[in-house]
Design an enzyme around this catalytic site. Structure first.
Site, PDB file in Angstrom:
ATOM      1  N   SER A  32       0.812  -1.222   0.000  1.00  0.00           N
ATOM      2  CA  SER A  32       0.000   0.000   0.000  1.00  0.00           C
ATOM      3  C   SER A  32       0.848   1.275   0.000  1.00  0.00           C
ATOM      4  CB  SER A  32      -0.908  -0.014   1.233  1.00  0.00           C
ATOM      5  OG  SER A  32      -0.098  -0.009   2.407  1.00  0.00           O
ATOM      6  N   LYS A  97      10.131  -8.497   4.668  1.00  0.00           N
ATOM      7  CA  LYS A  97       9.150  -8.278   3.617  1.00  0.00           C
ATOM      8  C   LYS A  97       8.399  -9.568   3.367  1.00  0.00           C
ATOM      9  CE  LYS A  97      10.285  -6.018  -0.059  1.00  0.00           C
ATOM     10  NZ  LYS A  97       8.948  -5.358   0.040  1.00  0.00           N
ATOM     11  N   GLU A 106       9.832  -9.616  -5.431  1.00  0.00           N
ATOM     12  CA  GLU A 106      10.347  -8.369  -4.845  1.00  0.00           C
ATOM     13  C   GLU A 106      11.848  -8.456  -4.642  1.00  0.00           C
ATOM     14  OE1 GLU A 106       7.900  -8.272  -1.325  1.00  0.00           O
ATOM     15  OE2 GLU A 106       6.704  -6.618  -2.120  1.00  0.00           O
TER      16      GLU A 106
HETATM   17  O1  DER Z   1       4.848  -7.687   1.157  1.00  0.00           O
HETATM   18  C1  DER Z   1       5.729  -6.807   1.059  1.00  0.00           C
HETATM   19  O2  DER Z   1       6.931  -7.029   1.223  1.00  0.00           O
HETATM   20  C2  DER Z   1       5.260  -5.434   0.813  1.00  0.00           C
HETATM   21  O3  DER Z   1       6.290  -4.609   0.407  1.00  0.00           O
HETATM   22  C3  DER Z   1       4.625  -4.974   2.073  1.00  0.00           C
HETATM   23  O4  DER Z   1       5.292  -5.493   3.172  1.00  0.00           O
HETATM   24  C4  DER Z   1       4.584  -3.487   2.232  1.00  0.00           C
HETATM   25  O5  DER Z   1       3.425  -3.284   2.907  1.00  0.00           O
HETATM   26  P1  DER Z   1       2.710  -1.869   3.042  1.00  0.00           P
HETATM   27  O6  DER Z   1       3.477  -0.882   2.201  1.00  0.00           O
HETATM   28  O7  DER Z   1       1.332  -2.109   2.543  1.00  0.00           O
HETATM   29  O8  DER Z   1       2.791  -1.592   4.492  1.00  0.00           O
END
Ligand code: DER
Length: 232
Positions: A32, A97, A106
Site C-alpha cells: 500500500s 518483507k 520483490e
Molecule cells: O509484502 C511486502 O513485502 C510489501 O512490500 C509490504 O510489506 C509493504 O506493505 P505496506 O506498504 O502495505 O505496508
C-alpha cells in the site's frame, strides 16, 4: 487517515530525492505504500522515457494505472533503482518483507537493482527485526516440502510456524505467483538477520525468505507529525 498520509509523504520524498536524472529501468514494489511511489513517478514529464518492472500483479497494475511503460525482468535484468515497502526495517536497513506474499519477485527485482530504496510509515521503523512485526518471517516453500520445512523450522527454534491460508478469500493455503506456499515463522527478535537468512536458505524446500539484508541504500519513514525521516 494520518497513516495513509505518512505513507504518501515518505514515498513522494523517496522518489523526489532518489529518482535518476536519466532513468532507464525502474523497479516498482508491492503493497500500500508503494502505490504513492507509482503515483509520484506517474507525475513526471519524462514518464514515457523509461521502463518499469513489476513485482507482482498489483505492482503491474500500479505501473499501467499511472501510464508508465511495463517491462519484464527477463528483458531488463539490470535496473537503475527499485522502490518498495517493507513490514519492518531495523537500524541497519535490514527488512522483513513478504506481508503481501510477493517476496520472491520483490527480492529478485530489488537485488537486480543498482539502488534499492524502502518506503514506509512510522509503524515499520524498528531497532531489530521481529520487534514490531509480530506476524513472523515470511518464507516461500515448495508445496511438497512444507512439512519437511516445518520440522526443520522447529529444529531451528521457531516459536510458531503457520502455513499462510487464504482465509475467507480462499479455502486452503495461499499460492504465490511462483506456485509455492508461504510459511510465517516466529523467531522472536532477530539480532542477526543475515545469519538466520542463510540458515533458512540452506534448508531443502525453502525457495526464499522475507529477510532482505545488505541491499537497501535508504529507508524513508513517514512520521506521525507529518515529517519524513530517513536512514541510510
Ligand atoms: O509484502 C511486502 O513485502 C510489501 O512490500 C509490504 O510489506 C509493504 O506493505 P505496506 O506498504 O502495505 O505496508
Amino acid at each position: 487517515d494520518p497513516t495513509e498520509e505518512s505513507k504518501r509523504l515518505s514515498a513522494y520524498k523517496a522518489v523526489d530525492e532518489n529518482f535518476p536524472d536519466t532513468p532507464k529501468v525502474i523497479g516498482i514494489g508491492s503493497g500500500s505504500t508503494v502505490i504513492y511511489v507509482a503515483e509520484r513517478i506517474g507525475q513526471l514529464d519524462n514518464k514515457r522515457d523509461f521502463i518499469c518492472i513489476p513485482t507482482g500483479f498489483q505492482s503491474k497494475n500500479l505501473i499501467l494505472d499511472n501510464g508508465l511503460l511495463l517491462g519484464s525482468i527477463e528483458q531488463y535484468p539490470e535496473l537503475d533503482i527499485t522502490f518498495d515497502g517493507a513490514d519492518e526495517i531495523d537500524s541497519n536497513l535490514n527488512a522483513i518483507k513478504g506481508g503481501g506474499a510477493c517476496l520472491f519477485q520483490e527480492k529478485l527485482v530489488a537485488y537486480s537493482s543498482k539502488k534499492f530504496v524502502l518506503v514506509a510509515d512510522h509503524r515499520k521503523k524498528s531497532s531489530d527485526l521481529g520487534k514490531k512485526w509480530i506476524k513472523g518471517i515470511p518464507i516461500e516453500v515448495v508445496p511438497s516440502a512444507y512439512v519437511y520445512v516445518e520440522n526443520k523450522l522447529k529444529e531451528y527454534g521457531a516459536e510458531t510456524i503457520t502455513l499462510r491460508q487464504g482465509g475467507s478469500a480462499k479455502a486452503g493455503p495461499i499460492i504465490t505467483d511462483n506456485n509455492n506456499f508461504l510459511i510465517d515463522a516466529h523467531f522472536g527478535i532477530v539480532s542477526n538477520p543475515r545469519e538466520l537468512h542463510l540458515k533458512l536458505k540452506n534448508t531443502l524446500g525453502i525457495v526464499e525468505t522475507g529477510i532482505f539484508t545488505d541491499h537497501a541504500k535508504r529507508a524513508y519513514f513517514g512520521e506521525k507529525d507529518g515529517s519524513v525521516t530517513f536512514r541510510t
